[in-house]
Scaffold this motif. Structure first.
Motif, PDB file in Angstrom:
ATOM      1  N   VAL A 122     -16.573  48.254  38.890  1.00  0.00           N
ATOM      2  CA  VAL A 122     -17.763  47.944  39.692  1.00  0.00           C
ATOM      3  C   VAL A 122     -17.523  46.618  40.393  1.00  0.00           C
ATOM      4  O   VAL A 122     -17.189  45.621  39.740  1.00  0.00           O
ATOM      5  CB  VAL A 122     -19.019  47.861  38.805  1.00  0.00           C
ATOM      6  CG1 VAL A 122     -20.227  47.423  39.633  1.00  0.00           C
ATOM      7  CG2 VAL A 122     -19.282  49.206  38.129  1.00  0.00           C
ATOM      8  N   PRO A 123     -17.664  46.541  41.722  1.00  0.00           N
ATOM      9  CA  PRO A 123     -17.388  45.301  42.439  1.00  0.00           C
ATOM     10  C   PRO A 123     -18.480  44.260  42.239  1.00  0.00           C
ATOM     11  O   PRO A 123     -19.662  44.595  42.169  1.00  0.00           O
ATOM     12  CB  PRO A 123     -17.314  45.751  43.902  1.00  0.00           C
ATOM     13  CG  PRO A 123     -18.213  46.939  43.968  1.00  0.00           C
ATOM     14  CD  PRO A 123     -18.045  47.643  42.640  1.00  0.00           C
ATOM     15  N   LYS A 124     -18.059  43.013  42.147  1.00  0.00           N
ATOM     16  CA  LYS A 124     -18.980  41.889  41.991  1.00  0.00           C
ATOM     17  C   LYS A 124     -18.615  40.824  43.031  1.00  0.00           C
ATOM     18  O   LYS A 124     -17.496  40.322  43.050  1.00  0.00           O
ATOM     19  CB  LYS A 124     -18.861  41.279  40.586  1.00  0.00           C
ATOM     20  CG  LYS A 124     -19.032  42.271  39.434  1.00  0.00           C
ATOM     21  CD  LYS A 124     -20.473  42.659  39.235  1.00  0.00           C
ATOM     22  CE  LYS A 124     -20.624  43.558  37.994  1.00  0.00           C
ATOM     23  NZ  LYS A 124     -22.044  43.880  37.715  1.00  0.00           N
ATOM     24  N   ILE A 125     -19.568  40.484  43.876  1.00  0.00           N
ATOM     25  CA  ILE A 125     -19.348  39.433  44.870  1.00  0.00           C
ATOM     26  C   ILE A 125     -19.421  38.083  44.171  1.00  0.00           C
ATOM     27  O   ILE A 125     -20.332  37.820  43.381  1.00  0.00           O
ATOM     28  CB  ILE A 125     -20.400  39.500  45.988  1.00  0.00           C
ATOM     29  CG1 ILE A 125     -20.345  40.863  46.685  1.00  0.00           C
ATOM     30  CG2 ILE A 125     -20.182  38.381  47.004  1.00  0.00           C
ATOM     31  CD1 ILE A 125     -21.470  41.091  47.666  1.00  0.00           C
ATOM     32  N   THR A 126     -18.455  37.213  44.454  1.00  0.00           N
ATOM     33  CA  THR A 126     -18.404  35.900  43.832  1.00  0.00           C
ATOM     34  C   THR A 126     -18.353  34.805  44.894  1.00  0.00           C
ATOM     35  O   THR A 126     -18.326  35.080  46.089  1.00  0.00           O
ATOM     36  CB  THR A 126     -17.165  35.768  42.930  1.00  0.00           C
ATOM     37  OG1 THR A 126     -15.987  35.763  43.766  1.00  0.00           O
ATOM     38  CG2 THR A 126     -17.065  36.912  41.952  1.00  0.00           C
ATOM     39  N   ASP A 127     -18.319  33.566  44.417  1.00  0.00           N
ATOM     40  CA  ASP A 127     -18.097  32.379  45.243  1.00  0.00           C
ATOM     41  C   ASP A 127     -19.210  32.146  46.257  1.00  0.00           C
ATOM     42  O   ASP A 127     -19.100  32.489  47.436  1.00  0.00           O
ATOM     43  CB  ASP A 127     -16.747  32.459  45.956  1.00  0.00           C
ATOM     44  CG  ASP A 127     -16.249  31.079  46.356  1.00  0.00           C
ATOM     45  OD1 ASP A 127     -17.061  30.135  46.385  1.00  0.00           O
ATOM     46  OD2 ASP A 127     -15.048  30.933  46.628  1.00  0.00           O
TER      47      ASP A 127
ATOM     48  N   LEU B  83     -14.521  40.687  42.845  1.00  0.00           N
ATOM     49  CA  LEU B  83     -13.873  40.968  41.565  1.00  0.00           C
ATOM     50  C   LEU B  83     -14.430  42.260  40.993  1.00  0.00           C
ATOM     51  O   LEU B  83     -15.532  42.688  41.337  1.00  0.00           O
ATOM     52  CB  LEU B  83     -14.079  39.805  40.595  1.00  0.00           C
ATOM     53  CG  LEU B  83     -13.552  38.437  41.061  1.00  0.00           C
ATOM     54  CD1 LEU B  83     -13.847  37.380  40.014  1.00  0.00           C
ATOM     55  CD2 LEU B  83     -12.061  38.496  41.345  1.00  0.00           C
ATOM     56  N   LEU B  84     -13.663  42.871  40.104  1.00  0.00           N
ATOM     57  CA  LEU B  84     -14.052  44.131  39.494  1.00  0.00           C
ATOM     58  C   LEU B  84     -14.263  43.962  37.994  1.00  0.00           C
ATOM     59  O   LEU B  84     -13.525  43.225  37.351  1.00  0.00           O
ATOM     60  CB  LEU B  84     -12.972  45.193  39.724  1.00  0.00           C
ATOM     61  CG  LEU B  84     -12.550  45.441  41.175  1.00  0.00           C
ATOM     62  CD1 LEU B  84     -11.395  46.441  41.208  1.00  0.00           C
ATOM     63  CD2 LEU B  84     -13.710  45.927  42.007  1.00  0.00           C
ATOM     64  N   ASP B  85     -15.262  44.666  37.463  1.00  0.00           N
ATOM     65  CA  ASP B  85     -15.434  44.642  36.010  1.00  0.00           C
ATOM     66  C   ASP B  85     -14.614  45.764  35.391  1.00  0.00           C
ATOM     67  O   ASP B  85     -13.815  46.420  36.065  1.00  0.00           O
ATOM     68  CB  ASP B  85     -16.917  44.711  35.624  1.00  0.00           C
ATOM     69  CG  ASP B  85     -17.560  46.055  35.944  1.00  0.00           C
ATOM     70  OD1 ASP B  85     -16.842  47.019  36.304  1.00  0.00           O
ATOM     71  OD2 ASP B  85     -18.801  46.149  35.845  1.00  0.00           O
TER      72      ASP B  85
ATOM     73  N   LYS C  19     -10.555  41.989  36.856  1.00  0.00           N
ATOM     74  CA  LYS C  19      -9.446  41.719  37.764  1.00  0.00           C
ATOM     75  C   LYS C  19      -9.942  41.497  39.180  1.00  0.00           C
ATOM     76  O   LYS C  19     -11.074  41.819  39.534  1.00  0.00           O
ATOM     77  CB  LYS C  19      -8.450  42.869  37.750  1.00  0.00           C
ATOM     78  CG  LYS C  19      -9.042  44.220  38.156  1.00  0.00           C
ATOM     79  CD  LYS C  19      -8.050  45.343  37.958  1.00  0.00           C
ATOM     80  CE  LYS C  19      -7.810  45.590  36.487  1.00  0.00           C
ATOM     81  NZ  LYS C  19      -6.855  46.683  36.246  1.00  0.00           N
ATOM     82  N   HIS C  20      -9.027  40.966  39.975  1.00  0.00           N
ATOM     83  CA  HIS C  20      -9.236  40.805  41.401  1.00  0.00           C
ATOM     84  C   HIS C  20      -9.145  42.175  42.052  1.00  0.00           C
ATOM     85  O   HIS C  20      -8.450  43.063  41.575  1.00  0.00           O
ATOM     86  CB  HIS C  20      -8.143  39.861  41.927  1.00  0.00           C
ATOM     87  CG  HIS C  20      -8.168  39.623  43.388  1.00  0.00           C
ATOM     88  ND1 HIS C  20      -7.668  40.513  44.299  1.00  0.00           N
ATOM     89  CD2 HIS C  20      -8.629  38.580  44.101  1.00  0.00           C
ATOM     90  CE1 HIS C  20      -7.808  40.032  45.510  1.00  0.00           C
ATOM     91  NE2 HIS C  20      -8.390  38.859  45.426  1.00  0.00           N
ATOM     92  N   LEU C  21      -9.839  42.356  43.164  1.00  0.00           N
ATOM     93  CA  LEU C  21      -9.858  43.649  43.845  1.00  0.00           C
ATOM     94  C   LEU C  21      -8.459  44.194  44.082  1.00  0.00           C
ATOM     95  O   LEU C  21      -8.174  45.362  43.828  1.00  0.00           O
ATOM     96  CB  LEU C  21     -10.590  43.513  45.186  1.00  0.00           C
ATOM     97  CG  LEU C  21     -10.601  44.741  46.103  1.00  0.00           C
ATOM     98  CD1 LEU C  21     -11.236  45.924  45.410  1.00  0.00           C
ATOM     99  CD2 LEU C  21     -11.319  44.431  47.397  1.00  0.00           C
TER     100      LEU C  21
END
Length: 344
Positions: A161-166, A155-157, A110-112
């Protein structure tokens, strides 16, 4: 993953040299559904999907009619093919068949802000911020400026856990003999570093400024820009800084944190955000320093975690606003100036 699939045969172009990561369009066309959109930006939508072999993925579906999207598509592939970190989105492949531009990421939930941040515990918010800071620190030490740090690019898994995208706007950092990269200004309103906006001189400190805005979002639980609010409240960074200048920053804090935050933890967090938002890049901390401060803020919260105690939010007013050693009056003025630039 790319090695499991044959190379595409109906590509309208050959945008990148990483053919071993190319995935056939037939494997993707039934992997998405509008109800599974987890993020949306200038490049396109990000979907949760499942490939024909059962692999859970996130698919970033771009707009092939946009010349800028094509450039960003190439840039993101080039960047992600070189970068690996637990807090950067994991890249699995791409598809450029049938006039489509699709990037394939590892599973993202999901989105943060889709997780309703006001219900997140303070510890969860801190851990997410620390994870993002680690990812940005890794980028900067790898010579990369993200250039579009914002909450919608986090985004979150499934484990939050946060994941930086784009990474479509990312740039190589200046060489040792250089102080900055001169470039066309790109970024997002509400997160844009005014110094970079005026001078067009990009440095890692532009990412630090944008991350400071994200910190404000996390503690205030509201978006960076909200045009439905009165004019003085539209820009989150300017609004929060003005409250801080008045010694009443508690007015902007998410009320659902009441009774759940240790004052010195919140004070350290607030000090860190203020420093990130300094007008001049030389006055902002490095991401390494930001990371250390956020980890310390979590450490200061640990007695509350261990003792399961609570601190009334009313007791925070004096301590969280004790930023007398930080000059923010000029910062608030400069943020106000940015609003006038944007409105032109």
């Amino acid at each position: 993953m790319g090695s499991k699939h044959s190379k595409g045969t109906t590509s309208t172009s050959d945008p990148v040299p990483f053919k071993s990561f190319r995935v056939p369009f037939v494997d993707l066309e039934e992997a998405t559904d509008e109800k599974f959109v987890i993020a949306e930006g200038g490049f396109g939508k990000v979907y949760r999907g499942v490939l024909c072999d059962g692999t859970k993925v996130a698919l970033k579906w771009g707009n092939p009619k946009s010349r800028q999207s094509i450039k960003e598509f190439r840039t993101e592939i080039e960047m992600l093919s070189q970068l690996r970190h637990p807090h950067l989105v994991s890249w699995m492949g791409y598809c450029d068949e049938n006039n489509e531009m699709i990037l394939i990421y590892g599973n993202l939930k999901k989105h943060l802000y889709d997780s309703d941040p006001p219900t997140m515990r303070w510890e969860q918010r801190l851990e997410i911020c620390i994870g993002v800071a680690r990812g940005l620190h890794y980028l900067h030490t790898s010579g990369i400026i993200h250039r579009d740090v914002k909450s919608t690019n986090i985004l979150l898994d499934e484990n939050f856990v946060p994941k930086i995208t784009d990474f479509g706007l990312s740039k190589k950092a200046p060489e040792l003999e250089q102080t900055h990269v001169s470039t066309v200004v790109r970024g997002s309103i509400g997160y844009l570093d005014l110094e970079y906006y005026i001078t067009r001189k990009l440095t890692e400190k532009s990412d630090v400024y944008s991350f400071g805005v994200v910190l404000c979002e996390v503690v205030c639980a509201r978006p960076a820009i909200d045009s439905s609010l009165p004019r003085e409240q539209v820009n989150l960074a300017g609004w929060a800084m003005n409250w801080q200048k008045k010694g009443q920053l508690k007015q902007s804090i998410d009320p659902k944190l009441q009774g759940k935050v240790r004052p010195d933890s919140l004070r350290k967090f607030g000090e860190t955000a203020v420093k990130c938002l300094a007008y001049s890049g030389v006055d902002r901390p490095s991401m390494g320093e930001v990371l250390w401060n956020l980890e310390y803020a979590l450490h200061l919260q640990e007695p509350v975690i261990q003792e399961n105690s609570s601190i009334p939010i009313g007791e925070l007013s004096l301590q969280i606003n004790d930023f007398s050693h930080v000059d923010v009056s000029s910062n608030a003025a400069q943020i106000g100036t940015l609003n006038s630039y944007i409105s032109l």
